[in-house]
Design an enzyme around this catalytic site. Sequence first.
Site: not given
Ligand code: HMG
Ligand code: MG
Length: 331
Positions: A37-38, A233, A235, A266
């Site tokens: 994943r990450d 966690h 990095h 990320c």
């Molecule tokens: P948004 O654009 O604000 O979404 O994104 P929305 O709620 O306004 O919806 C817009 C459209 O997206 C809609 O579709 C929803 O159905 C669709 P439409 O009606 O326009 O056809 N939608 C989705 N589709 C599929 N799956 C979903 C989903 N949600 C809405 N889950 C959102 C908001 C949260 C979805 C977006 O910002 C996002 O996907 N962000 C993910 C970012 C990410 O994955 N970052 C990496 C992980 S975090 C990380 O790595 C840190 C960590 O490792 C810890 C550390 O290191 O600190 C964990």
């Molecule tokens: Mg991370």
Amino acid sequence: MTAVQKSVPKPVPRPLPMPVGEPGLPRAVRIWEVGPRDGLQNEATVVPTPVKAAFVSRLLDAGLPVVEATSFVHPRWVPQLADAEALMTDLLAELQEEAVGLPVLVPNEKGLDRALALGLRHVAVFGSATETFARRNLNRGLAEQWAMFAPVVGRARDAGVAVRGYLSMCFGDPWEGPVPVDQVVSAGLRLLELGVDELSLGDTIGVGTPGHVSALVRAFQRAGVGPERLALHFHDTYGQALANVLAGLRAGVTTFDASAGGLGGCPYAASATGNLATEDLVWMLTGLGIEHGVDLDRLVATSAWMAGHLGRPSPSAVVRALAGTGEGGDG
Ligand code: HMG
Ligand code: MG
């Protein structure tokens, strides 16, 4: 054979650290593997679904107790993980019950619905300790991120699904600078109050150092959250991850996130580089005589194999040392 030849010692198959413990450290730790994943969420190369499935299987075969498989996020935000349904369907067919318990990230109810539709039983929400990163990563401010998570955690718990809570930017934020410990503790408490089972404190951009880690764990303890509810966690951007793990161990933490081969980053924090490499963590834990359950040879072979698929050597020091060039092969 002459006497001189007889006295030549046989070479050891490969070097191993000599286990020398340190009083007061935990007897065993749980490694939470985040490579699929990450690690893969930040790769320029989109890895084919069957290769991802083989990666997860090989990590489980290497003895990793928890392997975070993918994210049910918007495919436009993280195209590298757009095959989450296909991957989990393959893994469910291959591993059955074992795949049901693999954790997956879900930011919102839509993500939860997708995970539940496949029958998955372990999810993680991921919040930010800072306003700026919440907006960059989730398109929400701090208050809105809690509002988005509340029904996710509530519904998951009602369905008996385990929920981890991640908190990012616990040490520093590329836009806001150093993040005060009190700010992190209050954000962590918000997540715990929503009902997550454990809290993983993320050093998303790798700026933390050991004293800071100890101070943060102690601050959580003062707020009533013991180290048994925390995961760390790290990095490894500035080479501090292992030193930070040691500080965490000394503070009583027993869950550490790591990524096979040191893959990771990320996509929404440009200065986030690879996670702490699982092999480097395993090497240090072995040296400290701490149980971890991981077969290092199998793990190194897996990371070397994945490096071959990604077309670049693993950044892990241990993978490089043990797998020669680290350029891959069939492992
Ligand atoms: P948004 O654009 O604000 O979404 O994104 P929305 O709620 O306004 O919806 C817009 C459209 O997206 C809609 O579709 C929803 O159905 C669709 P439409 O009606 O326009 O056809 N939608 C989705 N589709 C599929 N799956 C979903 C989903 N949600 C809405 N889950 C959102 C908001 C949260 C979805 C977006 O910002 C996002 O996907 N962000 C993910 C970012 C990410 O994955 N970052 C990496 C992980 S975090 C990380 O790595 C840190 C960590 O490792 C810890 C550390 O290191 O600190 C964990
Ligand atoms: Mg991370």
